[in-house]
Design a protein around this motif. Structure first.
Motif, PDB file in Angstrom:
ATOM      1  N   SER A 138      72.213  63.690  43.514  1.00  0.00           N
ATOM      2  CA  SER A 138      72.185  63.752  44.969  1.00  0.00           C
ATOM      3  C   SER A 138      70.864  64.362  45.412  1.00  0.00           C
ATOM      4  N   VAL A 139      70.448  64.043  46.610  1.00  0.00           N
ATOM      5  CA  VAL A 139      69.217  64.592  47.178  1.00  0.00           C
ATOM      6  C   VAL A 139      69.537  65.202  48.537  1.00  0.00           C
ATOM      7  N   ALA A 140      69.153  66.449  48.723  1.00  0.00           N
ATOM      8  CA  ALA A 140      69.248  67.121  50.022  1.00  0.00           C
ATOM      9  C   ALA A 140      67.854  67.210  50.595  1.00  0.00           C
ATOM     10  N   THR A 141      67.623  66.534  51.722  1.00  0.00           N
ATOM     11  CA  THR A 141      66.265  66.421  52.248  1.00  0.00           C
ATOM     12  C   THR A 141      66.307  66.315  53.771  1.00  0.00           C
ATOM     13  N   GLN A 142      65.162  66.190  54.369  1.00  0.00           N
ATOM     14  CA  GLN A 142      65.104  65.989  55.814  1.00  0.00           C
ATOM     15  C   GLN A 142      65.642  64.596  56.165  1.00  0.00           C
ATOM     16  N   ALA A 143      66.324  64.513  57.303  1.00  0.00           N
ATOM     17  CA  ALA A 143      66.984  63.268  57.694  1.00  0.00           C
ATOM     18  C   ALA A 143      66.009  62.099  57.798  1.00  0.00           C
ATOM     19  N   GLU A 144      64.765  62.381  58.142  1.00  0.00           N
ATOM     20  CA  GLU A 144      63.784  61.311  58.318  1.00  0.00           C
ATOM     21  C   GLU A 144      63.462  60.576  57.014  1.00  0.00           C
ATOM     22  N   ASN A 145      63.843  61.168  55.881  1.00  0.00           N
ATOM     23  CA  ASN A 145      63.533  60.566  54.579  1.00  0.00           C
ATOM     24  C   ASN A 145      64.622  59.632  54.061  1.00  0.00           C
ATOM     25  N   ILE A 146      65.768  59.617  54.699  1.00  0.00           N
ATOM     26  CA  ILE A 146      66.929  58.931  54.140  1.00  0.00           C
ATOM     27  C   ILE A 146      66.712  57.428  53.984  1.00  0.00           C
ATOM     28  N   LEU A 177      64.378  56.670  51.073  1.00  0.00           N
ATOM     29  CA  LEU A 177      64.981  56.943  49.772  1.00  0.00           C
ATOM     30  C   LEU A 177      66.051  55.915  49.425  1.00  0.00           C
ATOM     31  N   ASN A 178      66.879  55.559  50.394  1.00  0.00           N
ATOM     32  CA  ASN A 178      67.941  54.589  50.121  1.00  0.00           C
ATOM     33  C   ASN A 178      67.389  53.202  49.808  1.00  0.00           C
ATOM     34  N   SER A 179      66.311  52.837  50.451  1.00  0.00           N
ATOM     35  CA  SER A 179      65.744  51.510  50.202  1.00  0.00           C
ATOM     36  C   SER A 179      64.958  51.471  48.892  1.00  0.00           C
ATOM     37  N   ALA A 180      64.323  52.578  48.534  1.00  0.00           N
ATOM     38  CA  ALA A 180      63.499  52.603  47.316  1.00  0.00           C
ATOM     39  C   ALA A 180      64.335  52.829  46.057  1.00  0.00           C
ATOM     40  N   ARG A 181      65.356  53.667  46.146  1.00  0.00           N
ATOM     41  CA  ARG A 181      66.162  53.980  44.977  1.00  0.00           C
ATOM     42  C   ARG A 181      67.598  54.226  45.431  1.00  0.00           C
ATOM     43  N   PRO A 182      68.396  53.170  45.586  1.00  0.00           N
ATOM     44  CA  PRO A 182      69.753  53.329  46.127  1.00  0.00           C
ATOM     45  C   PRO A 182      70.678  54.135  45.230  1.00  0.00           C
ATOM     46  N   GLU A 183      70.333  54.283  43.959  1.00  0.00           N
ATOM     47  CA  GLU A 183      71.189  55.076  43.067  1.00  0.00           C
ATOM     48  C   GLU A 183      71.173  56.564  43.418  1.00  0.00           C
ATOM     49  N   LEU A 184      70.142  57.013  44.128  1.00  0.00           N
ATOM     50  CA  LEU A 184      70.099  58.396  44.591  1.00  0.00           C
ATOM     51  C   LEU A 184      71.009  58.529  45.809  1.00  0.00           C
ATOM     52  N   MET A 185      71.869  59.531  45.793  1.00  0.00           N
ATOM     53  CA  MET A 185      72.747  59.780  46.941  1.00  0.00           C
ATOM     54  C   MET A 185      72.032  60.743  47.875  1.00  0.00           C
ATOM     55  N   ALA A 186      71.314  60.184  48.841  1.00  0.00           N
ATOM     56  CA  ALA A 186      70.449  60.972  49.716  1.00  0.00           C
ATOM     57  C   ALA A 186      71.201  61.438  50.955  1.00  0.00           C
ATOM     58  N   HIS A 187      71.022  62.709  51.294  1.00  0.00           N
ATOM     59  CA  HIS A 187      71.701  63.306  52.428  1.00  0.00           C
ATOM     60  C   HIS A 187      70.673  64.008  53.314  1.00  0.00           C
ATOM     61  N   GLY A 188      70.750  63.737  54.609  1.00  0.00           N
ATOM     62  CA  GLY A 188      69.946  64.485  55.558  1.00  0.00           C
ATOM     63  C   GLY A 188      70.600  65.833  55.811  1.00  0.00           C
ATOM     64  N   VAL A 189      69.884  66.906  55.504  1.00  0.00           N
ATOM     65  CA  VAL A 189      70.448  68.254  55.603  1.00  0.00           C
ATOM     66  C   VAL A 189      69.556  69.071  56.533  1.00  0.00           C
ATOM     67  N   HIS A 190      70.133  69.513  57.636  1.00  0.00           N
ATOM     68  CA  HIS A 190      69.315  70.221  58.623  1.00  0.00           C
ATOM     69  C   HIS A 190      69.342  71.731  58.462  1.00  0.00           C
ATOM     70  N   GLY A 191      70.301  72.249  57.664  1.00  0.00           N
ATOM     71  CA  GLY A 191      70.375  73.682  57.491  1.00  0.00           C
ATOM     72  C   GLY A 191      71.363  74.078  56.423  1.00  0.00           C
ATOM     73  N   PRO A 192      71.523  75.386  56.164  1.00  0.00           N
ATOM     74  CA  PRO A 192      72.387  75.874  55.081  1.00  0.00           C
ATOM     75  C   PRO A 192      73.830  75.406  55.175  1.00  0.00           C
ATOM     76  N   GLN A 193      74.359  75.313  56.383  1.00  0.00           N
ATOM     77  CA  GLN A 193      75.762  74.922  56.522  1.00  0.00           C
ATOM     78  C   GLN A 193      75.990  73.504  56.009  1.00  0.00           C
ATOM     79  N   ALA A 194      75.034  72.626  56.264  1.00  0.00           N
ATOM     80  CA  ALA A 194      75.157  71.245  55.789  1.00  0.00           C
ATOM     81  C   ALA A 194      74.915  71.136  54.286  1.00  0.00           C
ATOM     82  N   LEU A 195      74.232  72.116  53.733  1.00  0.00           N
ATOM     83  CA  LEU A 195      73.949  72.095  52.290  1.00  0.00           C
ATOM     84  C   LEU A 195      75.159  72.541  51.460  1.00  0.00           C
TER      85      LEU A 195
END
Length: 493
Positions: free
Chosen positions: A275-283, A286-304
């Protein structure tokens, strides 16, 4: 310790001197006999690498390294080679003086005095100026001689250690010989395998001088060279849950590539889930380049938090940044108490807010990051890389990887390993992100921190060498992904 084990063992200069003295005192092998064996080993290496050589020039210092050179000159002359010898630095004593006398008895002319202004015409130059004891920069005429040798275009065979190279640290305080081949004697000196040594030793050979196994009995080495290892073959009924879940945390604004490389390396190194925890703008990217990665837009600790609960191993730092978002992600990840790999800004934040870890941690600094973590200069790190990596492991209670030529791995319990592989083409952006992902994947598959670091560093470097077969210049991090997968599956039992 057997000779085969000894081939992967590295020693300090003091340890090698103790082995040398043990051969003399306990095994009854005279020092002059060891010198004679070293000369034979050196001449054998010279003939093997330069079979065409008919003229050799030997530059001999006043110590035992010079004695090796005098005896080599005598042997070469007896083998019908033309030999020129220069004795530099003053009169010889002890076994070295006896070696000089043997050289003269072989009717080899020895020129004495200051270093010559003009080099002899030669097919090969033999460097026997200084041995392992040199800790300072060569001075005056000798330093100038070393520079002339380096610029001569004549290949150099260095005896035991290239003159001017510190055999304990791998650093060069001043002028130092750049050898084409270095033949080292009795045991491998740790300084010949890391730091500036990579540019000085050329092809490095070790000759144990035919000494018996008992010489190494009950003698511990300072460090060991990494060997080729891989993971066992997977069970036929394996599923993705058996191979761990890596959560890669990073990729602040503009750095999606760093966290993608980390995540994809974790996949290629065998993690069951990434899984990847990153800024929402990257999702989208990431999904188009490597769909096997489970990418999540995380804006802060609570979402992490929910992502942390599902993960078995964390990879923290690639593209993380040190601003508010990156710091919050870093702090939340560390407080989760899960095994983790720290790199890049994950380390820079640690330097600002130091802590000793309780969980399994691998930290992978380059020299600049290591300097910040220890509160010293990069120059001080490179002056003694072994001391630096040991201090990192002890201070942070983590397995530390000090990257660079001859990467070093240290554990808090004192274990040390050195990586022989890798190449200058790997000095490009993204290589560290890959290493973070590889080590995290190995942790996720059940290796402990030491095992994961050693296998990961070796695998990463060997993949770099495989990718560099098409050329070092222009090598990019993603070129290593295919070789990482292939090498990890080779020879799996």
């Amino acid at each position: 310790m057997t000779p085969q084990t000894h081939r992967h063992a590295l020693y300090t200069v003091d340890q090698v001197r103790a082995l040398d003295q043990r051969a003399i005192d306990d095994l009854g092998i005279p020092g002059f006999e060891l010198m004679r064996r070293a000369a034979w080993a050196a001449l054998s290496s010279l003939r093997r690498h330069w079979p065409y050589a008919r003229r050799i020039a030997v530059y001999a210092g006043q110590g035992n390294n010079g004695g090796d050179g005098f005896l080599l000159a005598a042997l070469a002359s007896e083998a019908s080679m033309h030999v020129d010898v220069w004795s530099v630095g003053g009169p010889s004593h002890g076994d070295a003086a006896r070696a000089r006398a043997a050289c003269e008895a072989a009717h080899v002319h020895i020129a004495d005095g200051d270093a010559p202004d003009v080099l002899a015409e030669a097919d090969v130059i033999v460097d026997a100026l200084y041995g392992t004891g040199l800790r300072r920069a060569p001075e005056g005429a000798t330093a100038a001689l070393i520079e002339r040798i380096n610029h001569s275009g004549i290949p150099v065979l260095a005896l035991d250690v290239p003159s001017g190279l510190n055999a304990d640290t791998g650093q060069c305080p001043g002028a130092a010989i750049r050898a084409a081949v270095t033949v080292s004697f009795i045991a491998a000196k740790r300084g010949l395998y890391t730091g500036k040594a990579a540019g000085q030793v050329g092809l490095l050979e070790l000759d144990t001088l035919g000494l018996p196994d008992e010489l190494w009995a009950d003698r511990s080495a300072y460090a060991s060279l990494l060997d080729v290892h891989t993971l066992p073959r997977r069970a036929r009924d394996a599923h993705k849950g058996n191979n761990g879940h890596v959560l890669a945390i990073g990729g602040d604004h503009g750095t999606a590539g760093a966290i993608r490389l980390c995540g994809e390396a974790a996949l290629r190194a065998g993690a069951g889930l990434v899984s990847v925890a990153t800024q929402a703008e990257n999702i989208i990217a990431l999904n188009s380049a490597r769909p096997e990665l489970m990418a999540h837009g995380v804006h802060g600790p609570q979402a992490l938090e929910p992502l942390l609960k599902k993960a078995s191993v964390l990879a923290v730092g690639p593209g993380l940044g040190q601003a508010g978002w990156g710091h919050a992600m870093w702090l939340t990840a560390l407080e989760a108490g899960k095994p983790l790999v720290l790199d890049a800004d994950g380390l820079n934040l640690l330097a600002l807010e130091p802590r000793r870890f309780e969980q399994a941690v691998v930290m992978t600094p380059h020299p600049g990051e290591a300097a910040r973590l220890l509160g010293i200069s990069t120059r001080e790190i490179e002056a003694d890389r072994y001391a630096a990596v040991t201090q990192l492991a002890t201070r942070y209670n983590a397995v530390a990887v000090l990257k660079g030529a001859g990467s070093l791995i240290a554990a808090p319990d004192g274990r040390l390993a050195v990586c022989l592989w890798g190449n200058p083409g790997m000095a490009s952006g993204g290589m560290g992100d890959l290493l973070t992902g590889v080590i995290a994947a190995l942790l996720a598959q059940g290796l402990d921190a030491w095992e994961a670091a050693c296998l990961g560093v070796g695998l990463h470097a060997r993949a770099g060498d495989a990718a560099a077969q098409e050329g070092e210049r222009g090598l990019i991090a993603s070129d290593l992904l295919g070789p990482i997968r292939r090498l990890l599956n080779e020879n799996a039992a």
